[in-house]
Design an enzyme around this catalytic site. Sequence first.
Site, short mmCIF file in Angstrom:
data_model
loop_
_atom_site.label_atom_id
_atom_site.label_comp_id
_atom_site.label_asym_id
_atom_site.label_seq_id
_atom_site.Cartn_x
_atom_site.Cartn_y
_atom_site.Cartn_z
N TYR A 123 -116.11 53.85 54.63
CA TYR A 123 -116.13 54.77 53.49
C TYR A 123 -117.50 54.84 52.81
O TYR A 123 -117.74 55.69 51.96
CB TYR A 123 -115.10 54.28 52.46
CG TYR A 123 -114.28 55.36 51.86
CD1 TYR A 123 -113.10 55.78 52.48
CD2 TYR A 123 -114.65 55.97 50.67
CE1 TYR A 123 -112.33 56.77 51.91
CE2 TYR A 123 -113.88 56.95 50.10
CZ TYR A 123 -112.72 57.35 50.73
OH TYR A 123 -111.96 58.33 50.17
N LYS A 190 -107.47 44.31 60.13
CA LYS A 190 -107.16 44.54 61.55
C LYS A 190 -108.06 43.59 62.33
O LYS A 190 -108.87 44.00 63.19
CB LYS A 190 -107.43 46.03 61.87
CG LYS A 190 -107.02 46.46 63.24
CD LYS A 190 -105.52 46.59 63.44
CE LYS A 190 -105.21 46.97 64.88
NZ LYS A 190 -103.78 46.81 65.20
N ASP A 224 -101.57 47.87 60.49
CA ASP A 224 -100.55 48.72 61.13
C ASP A 224 -99.14 48.18 60.84
O ASP A 224 -98.24 48.92 60.44
CB ASP A 224 -100.81 48.86 62.63
CG ASP A 224 -101.21 47.56 63.30
OD1 ASP A 224 -101.42 46.56 62.59
OD2 ASP A 224 -101.32 47.53 64.55
N ASP A 248 -107.74 53.20 50.81
CA ASP A 248 -107.62 54.64 50.54
C ASP A 248 -106.31 55.16 51.14
O ASP A 248 -105.53 55.85 50.48
CB ASP A 248 -108.82 55.34 51.17
CG ASP A 248 -108.84 56.82 50.87
OD1 ASP A 248 -108.56 57.18 49.72
OD2 ASP A 248 -109.13 57.61 51.78
#
Length: 365
Positions: A123, A190, A224, A248
């Site tokens: 980002y 992740k 996930d 986000d």
Amino acid sequence: MHKVTFIPGDGIGPEVAWAARRCLDATGVSFHWDERMAGEGAIKEFKTPLPEETLQSVRDNRIAIKGPITTPIGTGFRSVNVALRKQLNLFACVRPCRTYAGVRSPFQNVDLIIVRENTEDLYAGIEFATGEPYTQQLIKELKEHSKQPIAADAAISIKPISKSASERIIRFACEYALSHGRKKVTAIHKANIMKFTDGLFMETARRVGREYDGRLAMEDRLVDATCMQLVLKPQDFDVLVLPNLYGDILSDLCAGLIGGLGVAPGANIGDGIAVFEAVHGSAPKYAGLNKVNPIAMILSGVMMLDYLGEHDAAQRLDGAVAAVLREGRQVTYDLKPERNDPSAVGTKEMAEAIIEKMKTVKVRV
Ligand code: NAD
């Protein structure tokens, strides 16, 4: 008396910001509002959507409440809101997601808080366009160093995740959890795939979490799997701390869990400085119609009262919001079962109903 920078913003911003300001004044807490411009109106007067004098006012007052701001095309700003967070070093984005009776949502009893890192990650906007000479040079070097194939026509985004920024946001989330009576912090990553960047975030969460042993439960989960768990059992979560991009995405997912953007408040917080704002944007097509839902902005005001230590006023305003939502009569079109329900009230009228309710409702319901 609290001196607060008041930024109405543009689009639907002024309508919802004024609704929140009226509710805040009606709590009886004394405010001195330092009104400043940002967004489309500021371009006309200052030739920029983010004037230095607006930033300086927030730096001086250390606290602001702002309506949404449109990101105008062609001003050199990727996003005015992101620029504001960067300029003021507002490194933490806090978004509480709580279900209120009367707001249609797929779930009940959701009460979680998203804490999103605001300064780095994909980002940060460090990007290189496809086909540019510098991108080609970068691809050549990256291939040499990583021994990984990268297509010659690839565009590249850089994902910086630092130990220092990770530690700062995780510590912030833990302190926020403790000061808000929360029991558990879940760090999201992740790290099984992005071993260096997300791995660093995860390792930092584990290390910092140990300092809170006995006071907070600290866990970490894959992003996930978390998305699935959030839509299966959102009640399992308390405080979530995430790098910028996952933050986000998951904060919008969680806004969906509680009934949508119209009811999702937020704050961007730095060291001793804070800007309170709704999660939603400036919805230009509704601007000036006195139609949209002011709740996200009013609940951002509740967060501001809490931040200022005005806990009693925060509880009374939150209680009045909850009561008006539960009754479902004096609410905007988006909170009615049918969107064209003629009994829906306007932005201003809903704020007035909340102010009226504050006279009788004393505690959070
Ligand atoms: P948006 O949130 O402005 O609107 C999307 C849709 O959500 C609207 O069309 C409307 O149907 C609904 N909605 C939003 N707020 C609502 C409310 N209070 N009550 C009822 N319905 C509401 O998102 P967008 O259209 O993607 O963005 C418009 C502009 O806002 C863009 O320029 C964007 O950059 C900017 N933006 C600003 C902020 C901010 O100021 N923090 C945040 C997001 C987007």
